[in-house]
Each structure stands twice: as structure tokens, then as C-alpha cells.
Design an enzyme around this catalytic site. Structure first.
Site, PDB file in Angstrom:
ATOM      1  N   TYR A   1     -53.383  -2.783  16.742  1.00 33.26           N
ATOM      2  CA  TYR A   1     -52.655  -1.872  15.897  1.00 33.26           C
ATOM      3  C   TYR A   1     -53.305  -0.794  15.158  1.00 33.26           C
ATOM      4  O   TYR A   1     -52.894   0.393  15.171  1.00 33.26           O
ATOM      5  CB  TYR A   1     -51.885  -2.761  14.628  1.00 33.26           C
TER       6      TYR A   1
ATOM      7  N   LYS B   1     -52.805   3.138  15.684  1.00 32.14           N
ATOM      8  CA  LYS B   1     -52.305   3.926  14.413  1.00 32.14           C
ATOM      9  C   LYS B   1     -53.469   5.169  14.660  1.00 32.14           C
ATOM     10  O   LYS B   1     -53.217   6.218  14.103  1.00 32.14           O
ATOM     11  CB  LYS B   1     -52.352   3.119  13.092  1.00 32.14           C
TER      12      LYS B   1
END
Length: 182
Positions: A167, A171
Site C-alpha cells: 500500500y 501510494k
């Protein structure tokens, strides 16, 4: 001319529109008069969200389609449909994303877990931005003057987060993605 509080007649796509930030963004845009094209991977949740929006904003033009943003062909077909339906595209909010798996160390992650997060959170953003830019350049915005695209990131993309390696990486890459000028 549009004011900051009025998006009347602007055509805006929203990914991840069935819940969370995506649904909240769709409500805000609809309240300001935008025409919406909503996408989410969950068709049933998206239908519920679209019905809620139509009930709250009866004069709003809202279309919804189940789209897997990790599929370039699905994203391209969706954006082409939006332009056919509305005639142009003025902007986008790319908010679809996934966290799973949470709490695993890098050494515990399976290849498919890593790949799945990057497919949705990074490749999905890329596929959406590319298709949206092409549509906006072909006549979006007031008088073909362009439009705006907003992509969701996370503080985890700036400083990382324990147990969220894929993640955080996805991002961070999204934070660094930008449109290159010619």
C-alpha cells in the site's frame, strides 16, 4: 463561468464511488451540480450508492458502471462510454484503492498479494489518468480548455506504514505520478 461552489454541467468521473471517500466526493460533486459517471468494482454497492445519490439530488445526471480499474480495457471502455453519453469529460476523482493485506511483513507477503495492491492502487490510477487525459484533451473543460484530475494518495505514501508495504509503495508511486508537458 463556474464558481468554486458551482460545478453545474461539469462532467466528472469518480472511481471507488460505492463507499468511503469516493461516495462522499460523489455527494459533494452532485450537490454542486456536476454530472457524474461513477465507477466501482462492486456492482451491487455501486447501484445502491447511485440510487442514494439520485434520491438526494433528483436533478443530478448520474450514471454508474462496474469497472475494475486494474483493467486497462475496462477503464478505456468506461471513459469512452462517458464521452459518448455526455459529449466530453471535464474532470476526475480517482479514489479507488485497496489496503489488503494488512499487517504482513515484506518477507511474509505472497507475490499475488503485492501484485494485487499495485494493480489497483498504481496501475489502476495510471490507466484512469491516461484515459481521462485523452478524453479531456479531445474537448473537455469549458470550450476545450482542459480539466482537472485528482488522485487519492495517503500519508503512508510519504512516510510509509508498518505492515502496509505494498500500500505504501503504491501510494508513493501515485504521489510521484504526474502529467508530463510536451
Amino acid at each position: 463561468m463556474s464558481t468554486p461552489s458551482s460545478l453545474s454541467g461539469k462532467v466528472i468521473t469518480v472511481t471507488g464511488a460505492a463507499s468511503g471517500i469516493g461516495l462522499a466526493t460523489a455527494h459533494l460533486l452532485a450537490s454542486r451540480g456536476a454530472h457524474l459517471a461513477l465507477a466501482d468494482i462492486s456492482a451491487s454497492a455501486l447501484d445502491t450508492a447511485a440510487d442514494s445519490l439520485k434520491s438526494s439530488y433528483p436533478s443530478a445526471k448520474i450514471v454508474a458502471k462496474a469497472v475494475n480499474v486494474a483493467s486497462s480495457s475496462e477503464v478505456n471502455a468506461w471513459i469512452e462510454d462517458v464521452v459518448k453519453q455526455y459529449g466530453h469529460l471535464d474532470g476526475a476523482a480517482n479514489l479507488a484503492g485497496i489496503l489488503q493485506p494488512m499487517g504482513k511483513t515484506v518477507e511474509e507477503l505472497e507475490d499475488e498479494e503485492w501484485d494485487n495492491v499495485l494493480r489497483v492502487n498504481l496501475q489502476g490510477v495510471f490507466y484512469c489518468v491516461r484515459a481521462q487525459l485523452r478524453a479531456i484533451r479531445k474537448g473537455g473543460g469549458e470550450g476545450g480548455k482542459g480539466g482537472s484530475i485528482v488522485n487519492a494518495a495517503s500519508i503512508a505514501g510519504i512516510q510509509g506504514a508498518t505492515g502496509l508495504a505494498p500500500y505504501s509503495a503504491s501510494k508513493r508511486a501515485s504521489v510521484l505520478m504526474r502529467r508530463d508537458e510536451k
